[in-house]
Design an enzyme around this catalytic site. Sequence first.
Site, PDB file in Angstrom:
ATOM      1  CE1 TYR A 162      44.914   9.943  21.334  1.00 57.03           C
ATOM      2  CE2 TYR A 162      43.856  12.210  22.742  1.00 57.03           C
ATOM      3  CZ  TYR A 162      45.020  11.299  21.854  1.00 57.03           C
ATOM      4  OH  TYR A 162      45.608  12.258  20.920  1.00 57.03           O
ATOM      5  CE  LYS A 166      48.087  11.236  22.558  1.00 52.87           C
ATOM      6  NZ  LYS A 166      49.729  11.051  21.821  1.00 52.87           N
TER       7      LYS A 166
HETATM    8  N1  LIG Z   1      45.008  15.618  15.744  1.00 52.34           N
HETATM    9  C1  LIG Z   1      44.725  15.746  16.767  1.00 52.34           C
HETATM   10  O1  LIG Z   1      43.239  16.338  17.142  1.00 52.34           O
HETATM   11  C2  LIG Z   1      45.431  15.408  18.306  1.00 52.34           C
HETATM   12  C3  LIG Z   1      45.197  16.150  19.062  1.00 52.34           C
HETATM   13  C4  LIG Z   1      45.695  16.429  20.165  1.00 52.34           C
HETATM   14  C5  LIG Z   1      47.287  15.769  20.429  1.00 52.34           C
HETATM   15  N2  LIG Z   1      47.242  15.305  18.977  1.00 52.34           N
HETATM   16  C6  LIG Z   1      48.589  13.660  18.849  1.00 52.34           C
HETATM   17  O2  LIG Z   1      49.613  14.094  17.853  1.00 52.34           O
HETATM   18  C7  LIG Z   1      49.310  12.617  16.936  1.00 52.34           C
HETATM   19  C8  LIG Z   1      49.822  13.191  15.963  1.00 52.34           C
HETATM   20  O3  LIG Z   1      48.551  12.703  15.599  1.00 52.34           O
HETATM   21  P1  LIG Z   1      47.593  13.239  14.352  1.00 52.34           P
HETATM   22  O4  LIG Z   1      46.595  13.544  14.464  1.00 52.34           O
HETATM   23  O5  LIG Z   1      48.665  13.277  12.947  1.00 52.34           O
HETATM   24  O6  LIG Z   1      47.371  11.149  13.665  1.00 52.34           O
HETATM   25  P2  LIG Z   1      47.317  10.962  12.295  1.00 52.34           P
HETATM   26  O7  LIG Z   1      46.862  10.389  12.161  1.00 52.34           O
HETATM   27  O8  LIG Z   1      46.956  11.653  10.808  1.00 52.34           O
HETATM   28  O9  LIG Z   1      48.257  10.577  12.351  1.00 52.34           O
HETATM   29  C9  LIG Z   1      49.004   9.576  12.514  1.00 52.34           C
HETATM   30  C10 LIG Z   1      50.692   8.991  12.385  1.00 52.34           C
HETATM   31  O10 LIG Z   1      51.265   8.041  13.207  1.00 52.34           O
HETATM   32  C11 LIG Z   1      51.567   6.378  12.652  1.00 52.34           C
HETATM   33  N3  LIG Z   1      51.714   5.412  13.553  1.00 52.34           N
HETATM   34  C12 LIG Z   1      50.517   5.106  13.900  1.00 52.34           C
HETATM   35  N4  LIG Z   1      50.699   3.308  14.417  1.00 52.34           N
HETATM   36  C13 LIG Z   1      51.777   3.844  14.499  1.00 52.34           C
HETATM   37  C14 LIG Z   1      52.682   2.986  14.408  1.00 52.34           C
HETATM   38  N5  LIG Z   1      53.104   2.091  15.332  1.00 52.34           N
HETATM   39  N6  LIG Z   1      54.497   3.009  14.950  1.00 52.34           N
HETATM   40  C15 LIG Z   1      54.758   4.282  14.435  1.00 52.34           C
HETATM   41  N7  LIG Z   1      53.665   5.083  13.136  1.00 52.34           N
HETATM   42  C16 LIG Z   1      52.743   4.884  13.671  1.00 52.34           C
HETATM   43  C17 LIG Z   1      50.699   6.636  11.114  1.00 52.34           C
HETATM   44  O11 LIG Z   1      50.888   5.958  10.246  1.00 52.34           O
HETATM   45  C18 LIG Z   1      50.244   8.077  10.757  1.00 52.34           C
HETATM   46  O12 LIG Z   1      50.988   8.725   9.838  1.00 52.34           O
HETATM   47  C19 LIG Z   1      49.540  11.712  17.580  1.00 52.34           C
HETATM   48  O13 LIG Z   1      50.367  11.470  18.682  1.00 52.34           O
HETATM   49  C20 LIG Z   1      48.363  11.983  18.095  1.00 52.34           C
HETATM   50  O14 LIG Z   1      47.225  11.608  19.649  1.00 52.34           O
HETATM   51  C21 LIG Z   1      46.565  14.904  17.822  1.00 52.34           C
END
Ligand SMILES: NC(=O)c1ccc[n+]([C@@H]2O[C@H](COP(=O)([O-])OP(=O)(O)OC[C@H]3O[C@@H](n4cnc5c(N)ncnc54)[C@H](O)[C@@H]3O)[C@@H](O)[C@H]2O)c1
Length: 257
Positions: A162, A166
């Site tokens: 991860y 990132k």
């Molecule tokens: N939630 C957290 O704690 C957090 C913290 C830091 C960063 N992030 C980052 O934020 C972003 C969104 O995370 P989230 O918490 O909303 O996750 P989530 O799992 O709720 O949503 C992610 C979305 O991405 C879509 N997705 C997955 N693979 C895909 C692909 N190959 N092509 C297109 N769409 C795809 C999924 O269908 C989903 O709707 C991610 O990059 C995650 O790494 C999240």
Amino acid sequence: MPHHHDPLFAIAGQNILVAGGAGGLGWPIAQELAQRGANVAIADLNEAKAASCAEALRRLGAQALATGLNVTSRASCAAACQHVVAAWGRLDGLVNASGIYRVGAALDLADQDWQNSIDINLTGSFQLARAAGALMVPQKSGSIITITSVSSHVANQNYAAYAASKAGAAHLTRVLALEWAAAGVRVNAIGPAVTPTPLAAPIIDNPTTRDAAFAKIPMQRFGTPDDLLASVVFLLADGAKFLTGQIIYVDGGRTIS
Ligand SMILES: NC(=O)c1ccc[n+]([C@@H]2O[C@H](COP(=O)([O-])OP(=O)(O)OC[C@H]3O[C@@H](n4cnc5c(N)ncnc54)[C@H](O)[C@@H]3O)[C@@H](O)[C@H]2O)c1
């Protein structure tokens, strides 16, 4: 819908693709953009969910469309961006909130978890930004935002896949910003801390990882999706017109602790 007219934050009328727009962070972001009068394309691997999100925005009076997207496919990224151009004439903004979270001790990490993390979080960020850039550079305007993570900056145990994906996405942001700066296309990233969404359930649901993650956030709470909204809107708007190549950590101080 009520539109906000502060020119520093105005995004009304912009055509914005939200990748991962059906996800835990992408959907609240998409709703905020629509409320501010942007035309919003919900792009997601989960096409059914993208369709119902777009339908919900249209019911609120917004211009919205849904498009299937797999960020690992160059052709799919191009098609999603083209879908916006076909519907609304141009692409002004991209918010990439797609991604996956896989963790495991480096010695035991499944090869597939490594590969999928790199494919979706890093290669996907590249292919999607490049598809948007191919439209934005010739039109000499556009704003691209990738949701990276505090893991672009800090090291956590078990985060090899991860964190590497990132950190790569964050540095990619800087290179693309440099390449496209003269064309007026801005490329930035937002790095959230742990935020309760389906993606973060493995951290939040386990008391040990939950407490450890919580203890590292100086402001003593987890993030919420709405913590990110002002930064997203600002980076898309004219107020940020000289701001490019930056990673903004909206993290309660996680990256300074
Ligand atoms: N939630 C957290 O704690 C957090 C913290 C830091 C960063 N992030 C980052 O934020 C972003 C969104 O995370 P989230 O918490 O909303 O996750 P989530 O799992 O709720 O949503 C992610 C979305 O991405 C879509 N997705 C997955 N693979 C895909 C692909 N190959 N092509 C297109 N769409 C795809 C999924 O269908 C989903 O709707 C991610 O990059 C995650 O790494 C999240």
